[in-house]
Design an enzyme around this catalytic site. Structure first.
Site, PDB file in Angstrom:
ATOM      1  CG  HIS A 147      -2.506   1.089   1.693  1.00 26.03           C
ATOM      2  ND1 HIS A 147      -1.907   2.380   2.466  1.00 26.03           N
ATOM      3  CD2 HIS A 147      -3.123   0.867   1.064  1.00 26.03           C
ATOM      4  CE1 HIS A 147      -2.892   2.759   1.517  1.00 26.03           C
ATOM      5  NE2 HIS A 147      -4.027   2.416   1.750  1.00 26.03           N
ATOM      6  CG  ASP A 174       0.030  -2.678   5.933  1.00 27.04           C
ATOM      7  OD1 ASP A 174      -0.310  -2.623   7.055  1.00 27.04           O
ATOM      8  OD2 ASP A 174       0.242  -1.837   5.107  1.00 27.04           O
ATOM      9  CD  GLN A 177      -6.976  -4.210   3.592  1.00 29.06           C
ATOM     10  OE1 GLN A 177      -8.523  -4.781   4.383  1.00 29.06           O
ATOM     11  NE2 GLN A 177      -7.767  -3.446   3.664  1.00 29.06           N
ATOM     12  CE  LYS A 186      -7.777  -0.060   6.411  1.00 24.33           C
ATOM     13  NZ  LYS A 186      -8.363   0.236   4.607  1.00 24.33           N
ATOM     14  CB  CYS A 215      -4.039   3.195  -1.466  1.00 20.43           C
ATOM     15  SG  CYS A 215      -4.771   4.722  -0.925  1.00 20.43           S
TER      16      CYS A 215
END
Ligand code: PLP
Length: 417
Positions: free
Chosen positions: A134, A211, A214, A237, A375
């Site tokens: 991202h 990261d 998600q 999220k 993104c």
């Protein structure tokens, strides 16, 4: 179709119809059709439990934290710090001191860039990321590289949207100062083997930032099992409020890191001659934080934990399998991201129909998906496309909604054929 994973088979079942009652926003109609919300990768909807936790804070005990001796301040401080404990247990972090609240995943990554990497970075050093990151795990590193003369090194992705461990290993050199890698790709759905990547990087004494934006809404995450030095995610999220994020960092590393923002609440003492900084996590939390938002994140963590992340993972795996089956049968559709290990994200393009047209036509049917580059422009460049249409699933989505998605895509097909 391959046989279901035995672990997933053993997972508890999610009572989706019950769960949907917790989400007031899902009861509405859009353009006269029941809302089918499939844009969870961008941001997830909030259950009543989260909305109530935030409202209760403002209604009953809101006050600034860490500084008042009056009752409201002490109650708010206790609730805020309780949320830190919940997040630590959620990630299986060894200590609550390793949980830093930020404005979001983006800010958490920037914190690592400016406070951990920048002081260690010299001209000619390298930062290793993957080609599917991202923008929030690309741009902070590029800025550092421009400032210092360091180099951004990128692990390529295959046509399926996977990276290979050999490619990671061969790109780690004596000059690598950090590896930044996403656990689940927002554009492709790929689940990366972060545990193995950490093992490879640690064998060469290189720290790893994962990261998890998600990943945390979709699977149980154990930072000790992964071995990550840093782990970042956003509350919004994970069915929590916006404006809140988390950085988990290994305490021994956090203790070596200078603050990256100065202000109130991050100091031990201040005079014009000298300021002594507080210990982590306070050192990295300058100024008044998003108090009610953090408390809401605590409620979101309680919510998904009570449902059981294994049940959520199994449910989304079923939706993804079903959606992949139905959508790939539609003539002219190409799925972008066909990794063997995938989470609930389905990106696709269609012959003759631009993703924005697809998004607009689906919206008229009440089906909310995302159209664009997500993104992740380098991913689009890798696949030679300007954008994709993306359906991303959440714990409240149903098989019937997947059928509505497929029916709407067929309409697009008929219009453009
Ligand atoms: N990383 C990934 C994989 C994402 O999908 C996103 C948001 O889409 C981010 C980072 C950035 O999150 P935020 O905008 O909440 O800071």
């Amino acid at each position: 179709m391959s046989a279901p994973d035995p672990l997933l088979r053993a997972a508890p079942r999610l009572d989706v119809e019950r769960v949907r009652e917790d989400f007031p926003i899902l009861r509405q109609q859009v353009h006269g059709k029941p809302l089918v919300y499939l844009d969870n990768g961008a941001s997830a909807q909030k259950p009543q439990q989260v909305i109530e936790a935030v409202t209760r804070c403002y209604r009953e005990y809101y006050s600034n934290i860490h500084r008042g001796i009056h009752m409201l301040s002490q109650t708010a401080t206790a609730a805020f710090e309780e949320a830190r404990g919940k997040v630590a247990r959620f990630l299986n972090a060894p200590s609550e001191k390793e949980i830093i609240f930020t404005r979001g995943c983006t800010e958490a990554i920037n914190l690592v860039a400016y406070s951990y990497v920048r002081p260690r970075l010299r001209a000619g050093d390298e930062i290793l990321i993957s080609a599917m990151e991202h923008h929030s795990n690309i741009v902070p590193w590029q800025i550092l590289c421009e400032e210092t003369g360091a180099k951004l090194v990128v692990v390529p992705i295959s046509d399926a949207g996977e990276i290979s461990l050999e490619d990671v290993e061969s790109r780690i050199t004596e000059r690598t100062r950090i590896v930044g890698i996403m656990q689940v790709s927002n554009a492709l759905g790929t689940i990366n083997p972060v545990r193995e990547i950490v093992r490879i990087a640690h064998a060469r004494s290189v720290a790893v930032l994962v990261d998890g934006a998600q990943a945390v809404p979709r699977m149980a995450v154990d930072v000790q099992d992964i071995g990550a030095d840093f782990y970042a995610f956003s509350s919004h999220k994970l069915y929590g409020p916006t404006g809140v994020g988390v950085l988990y960092g290994r305490l021994d590393l956090l203790k070596t890191m200078p603050p990256w923002q100065g202000g109130g609440d991050m100091i031990r003492s201040v005079s014009f001659e000298r300021t002594e900084f507080a210990e982590p996590p306070a050192r990295f939390e300058a100024g008044t934080p998003n108090i009610a938002g953090v408390i809401g994140l605590g409620a979101a963590v309680d919510y998904v934990t009570a449902l059981d992340l294994r049940a959520i993972e199994a449910h989304e795996a079923d939706l993804l399998r079903y959606a992949t089956e139905l959508v790939s049968e539609i003539p002219g559709v190409r799925i972008i991201g066909t990794a063997a290990e995938k989470a609930g994200v389905l990106s696709f393009v269609m012959e003759d129909a631009h993703p924005h047209d697809i998004g607009t036509i689906l919206d008229a049917d009440g089906v909310a998906i995302r159209s664009g580059h997500h993104c992740a422009q380098p991913v689009m460049q890798r696949f030679g496309i300007p954008a994709t249409a993306r359906a991303s699933f959440g714990l409240y989505n149903t098989r019937v909604e997947v059928e509505q998605l497929a029916a709407s895509i067929r309409k697009v097909r008929d219009l453009f054929a």
